[in-house]
Motif scaffolding. Sequence first.
Motif, PDB file in Angstrom:
ATOM      1  N   LEU A 199       0.795  -1.223   0.000  1.00  0.00           N
ATOM      2  CA  LEU A 199       0.000   0.000   0.000  1.00  0.00           C
ATOM      3  C   LEU A 199       0.827   1.273   0.000  1.00  0.00           C
ATOM      4  O   LEU A 199       0.350   2.318  -0.412  1.00  0.00           O
ATOM      5  N   ALA A 206       2.172   6.497   1.528  1.00  0.00           N
ATOM      6  CA  ALA A 206       1.196   7.573   1.347  1.00  0.00           C
ATOM      7  C   ALA A 206      -0.214   7.149   1.776  1.00  0.00           C
ATOM      8  O   ALA A 206      -1.042   7.991   2.073  1.00  0.00           O
ATOM      9  N   ALA A 207      -0.461   5.833   1.805  1.00  0.00           N
ATOM     10  CA  ALA A 207      -1.817   5.378   2.086  1.00  0.00           C
ATOM     11  C   ALA A 207      -2.110   5.419   3.584  1.00  0.00           C
ATOM     12  O   ALA A 207      -1.207   5.341   4.415  1.00  0.00           O
ATOM     13  N   ASP A 208      -3.395   5.546   3.895  1.00  0.00           N
ATOM     14  CA  ASP A 208      -3.818   5.508   5.292  1.00  0.00           C
ATOM     15  C   ASP A 208      -4.010   4.043   5.687  1.00  0.00           C
ATOM     16  O   ASP A 208      -4.927   3.377   5.218  1.00  0.00           O
ATOM     17  N   THR A 209      -3.123   3.547   6.534  1.00  0.00           N
ATOM     18  CA  THR A 209      -3.176   2.122   6.871  1.00  0.00           C
ATOM     19  C   THR A 209      -3.286   1.915   8.374  1.00  0.00           C
ATOM     20  O   THR A 209      -3.110   0.805   8.865  1.00  0.00           O
TER      21      THR A 209
END
Lengths: 168, 467
Positions: free
Chosen positions: A108, A111-114
């Motif tokens: 992911l 940069a992704a919200d995880t």
Amino acid sequence: MTEPTGFDGSPARLGVALSLSLAGVATLALAAGSPTGAIVGVLGTALLAPGLLRGQRRLVDLAAAALVVGVAVVGIEGAPPVPLVVAAAASVAAWDVGENAISVGEQLGRAADTRRAELVHAGGTVALAGGVAVVGVVGFRLTTSTQPVTTVAVLVIAVLALTAALRL
Amino acid sequence: MTAAAGEGATPTPEASPDVGDAAGTAGTHEERARSASTTVESDGEEEIVETGRWTGISALVLFAAGVGVAANSPGLLLASLLGVAFLGHARLSRAPSPTLSVRRVVDDPRPDPGDVVGVRLTVTNEGDATLPDVRIVDGVPTELAVVEGSPRCGTALRPGDSATVEYAVEATRGTHEFGATTLLARSLSGAHERSLTASVDTALTTHPPLAMDKLVPLRGLTTPYTGRVPTDTGGEGVEFFATREYRRGDALARVDWNRLARDGELSTLEFREERLATVVLVPDLRLRSYVRGDEDDPHAADRAVTATGELFSALLESGDRVGLAAIAHEDIWLPPGTGNDHRARVRDLLATHPAFGAERPETGASSVWGFRTIASRLPADAQVVLLSPLVDDGGLEMARRFDARGHDVTVVSPDPTTDGTVSERVGQLRRSLRLVQLREAGVHVADWGPDERLAAALERAGRRWST
């Protein structure tokens, strides 16, 4: 060309932080067992940090191995079961959360919200480790006073049987 | 990752059954274009990936147990039992079988080039089991750049929960279909992972800007009609061309009265005739043209199509008749014409015709076949503007053949080459040799650098042509 700024696939920050904290807990527990354990624990954590920051699974595995060796050393030196179990639980949890952070980073990206996925995963792992540790220690306390030899034997058989059943 | 999942996923046939929940707008065309949704249900056939992440740990657990036995340390055995519990948990956990609905909403399905378009992807857990680890990767159209946010997200979904991924892309010319969304559902231990794909039909259609306020330098081949291309024929016009002996029937206005007064000889002034040109724009969209120098650049074919739009607009503006063809996998031919309808049609074609797709097509066209089809349709007095990166001899060959058939040829060549590696430099060299060959054959060539504006490239090339 999907992400023009370049896809940053390094491990997710939250997971890295959680994993390092768990390694810290493991080191403290080892230190409570014996000074040698403290040294091995610090070594393991020192291996874990660069492995997590660069996303290198091999280093992370090596760090987990170092922590487990620390647990073994402390065990040989005759430490009581509580710090041993805590150290083992925290070591495995640190590895699990760290490896998960690497895989989240790969799939992911930074940069992704995880956060939610990572928190739930870490929560599940810590809960499992904590639950088993408590049950194990309590069970151990209840049985050792009367039948120490039986306990050891049963544990060994249980470990071997389970590992065999798991086809590992 | 998605190989077997494609068949396993069962997208609902109706792409947007719940379109336009907002009252009143249900079912309007605009709303359908903006948002679409689908539901995927795991039917157990998808590929389940065993991540194998726990394999190494089992060795460590056995090691700890062994040491525990050897050192007669019950505490250590207890610790290794804990490891076994982890392994058992990983072993016993099953890959989740999720039912997920996916809905994608774009802010503007028909943006202008350069617009930043927001995309909102909502994934809802429609099943009755909690999904502890759902990883979402949206299928961003390959030629669109994400400029804000990330099209990916990792989350956990209780039954009925939904997660929203918000990001923004920068629109470029053409029709951009969104690809399938990849959904990875992992078990809590992370030992198993099931991957699903959900296809939500959403597309962005961007019309090219048809704006260039610069005259395109054309060559000599013209129609008999008055226009703006200077010719080497004397007659009616503005610029002085020559004088000749008076012939009966010449207009009185063109008699050189000064000379008659001086020498007593009757002669007629001739002016340079300016005529109308017919131009057919031919972008070279063979597979070879889908190359780019830098990963972030549009490929040469895309630049050629964009340039086609700009040239078209400029030529139409100056009164010339302009037609459109392409060496592409899909046949396209628009005879030369003028007027606003013509302009609108070309604008539409450049945005939506499959030949001008923004992505590299599966199949390509051959230069020979493409040339023959176009040549058979070209009016005899048409000039050809070929837009080709000239990365192979096909482009060169086509320019020569058009030239040999008597059409004046201008080649506008978007330069996709770089000078990074040795082979890249060889490619660059071979391309510049082709440019030289064309120039020697008398073809006008405009070499259009990657960071240059088309008008600037034509300006530069036009200076060379006029000398």
